[in-house]
Design an enzyme around this catalytic site. Structure first.
Site, PDB file in Angstrom:
ATOM      1  N   ASP A   8       0.877  -1.146   0.000  1.00  0.00           N
ATOM      2  CA  ASP A   8       0.000   0.000   0.000  1.00  0.00           C
ATOM      3  C   ASP A   8       0.937   1.225   0.000  1.00  0.00           C
ATOM      4  OD1 ASP A   8      -2.291   1.675   0.423  1.00  0.00           O
ATOM      5  OD2 ASP A   8      -1.763   1.749   2.544  1.00  0.00           O
ATOM      6  N   ASP A  10      -0.117   5.084   1.174  1.00  0.00           N
ATOM      7  CA  ASP A  10      -0.369   6.000   2.290  1.00  0.00           C
ATOM      8  C   ASP A  10      -0.310   5.265   3.623  1.00  0.00           C
ATOM      9  OD1 ASP A  10      -0.764   7.963   0.404  1.00  0.00           O
ATOM     10  OD2 ASP A  10      -2.952   7.903   0.510  1.00  0.00           O
ATOM     11  N   ASP A  99      -4.848   3.717  -3.222  1.00  0.00           N
ATOM     12  CA  ASP A  99      -6.019   4.549  -3.505  1.00  0.00           C
ATOM     13  C   ASP A  99      -5.622   6.017  -3.659  1.00  0.00           C
ATOM     14  OD1 ASP A  99      -8.636   4.912  -4.058  1.00  0.00           O
ATOM     15  OD2 ASP A  99      -9.406   4.459  -2.063  1.00  0.00           O
TER      16      ASP A  99
END
Length: 241
Positions: A8, A10, A99
């Site tokens: 991922d 963040d 995201d």
């Protein structure tokens, strides 16, 4: 022997949320209440489109955004970890599923000279319009009820592993490193030889623990981390096995 590392971005690679960090560019470093309150669960990308429009209307342009984004801090030990991966690309394929958006991740990785460590980055496509406004689109469409509308990380991971298999690459292990609620879906794709690495004290760790308490544990091993150095130490052990 080849390992797949999935990160991922963040609060995993970087120690902030890149989408909220950009608010430092806004007038008085804050958003109007009406804009801030317009977020609807599962529709983050649409919300960020409105934020970028507001920044554009406020006269914030690409160079200022880039300067701000490249000051974002990496999570402790992540620079050492990425350096190590970069020096051992014969053993590790490395991807990001995030995201955030292509512009932010590209700026941050290139500024730190880590862009070549990554084989692929899967995130929401972003670009600057002719009038200098940053625009962002959903990464894909999917039918997963557990994930936000714009991105199912499990679908991305499944498709990537399948593509590599067709190219003759079968991974010894998949190691998934993340922190958030939207990292649980891809973690449920992992098998018994794989490793889920949730960040200590963050949502993903709590959700995995809850699954165990509910007698529905994930199939993979679970190793909790607080810094990139702990992940690095484990990768060194894997190589020796």
């Amino acid at each position: 022997m080849k390992f797949l590392l999935v990160f991922d971005f963040d609060y995993t690679v970087i120690d902030e949320n890149s989408d909220t960090w950009i608010v430092k560019c806004a007038p008085e470093e804050k958003l109007p209440n009406k804009l801030r309150n317009s977020y609807q669960k599962g529709h983050w990308t649409e919300y960020m489109s409105r934020v970028f429009r507001y920044l554009g209307d406020s006269g914030v342009r690409e160079d200022e955004m880039k300067r701000t984004m490249t000051t974002i801090p990496f999570t402790t030990g992540m620079r050492d970890l990425l350096d190590f991966i970069g020096k051992n690309k014969d053993l590790f394929d490395c991807i990001i599923i995030s995201d955030s958006n292509t512009v932010f991740i590209d700026w941050i990785l290139k500024a730190a000279n880590f862009h070549e460590v990554l084989d692929e980055v899967f995130t929401n496509p972003a670009t600057f319009s002719g009038t200098g406004y940053l625009t962002v689109q959903n990464f894909h469409t999917h039918h997963c009820a557990k994930c936000p509308k714009n991105l199912c990380k499990r679908k991305v991971l499944e498709e990537f592993v399948d593509k590599k298999l067709h190219q003759g690459v079968k991974y010894t292990k998949i190691i998934y490193v993340g922190d958030g609620g939207n990292d649980l879906c891809p973690v449920t794709f992992l098998k018994k030889d794989d490793i889920a690495m949730p960040r200590k004290g963050y949502t993903l760790q709590k959700m995995i623990s809850q699954m165990s308490e509910d007698l529905h544990p994930v199939q993979s091993s679970v190793l909790v981390w607080s810094s990139g150095i702990e992940i690095l130490s484990h990768l060194k052990l894997l190589i020796k096995e």
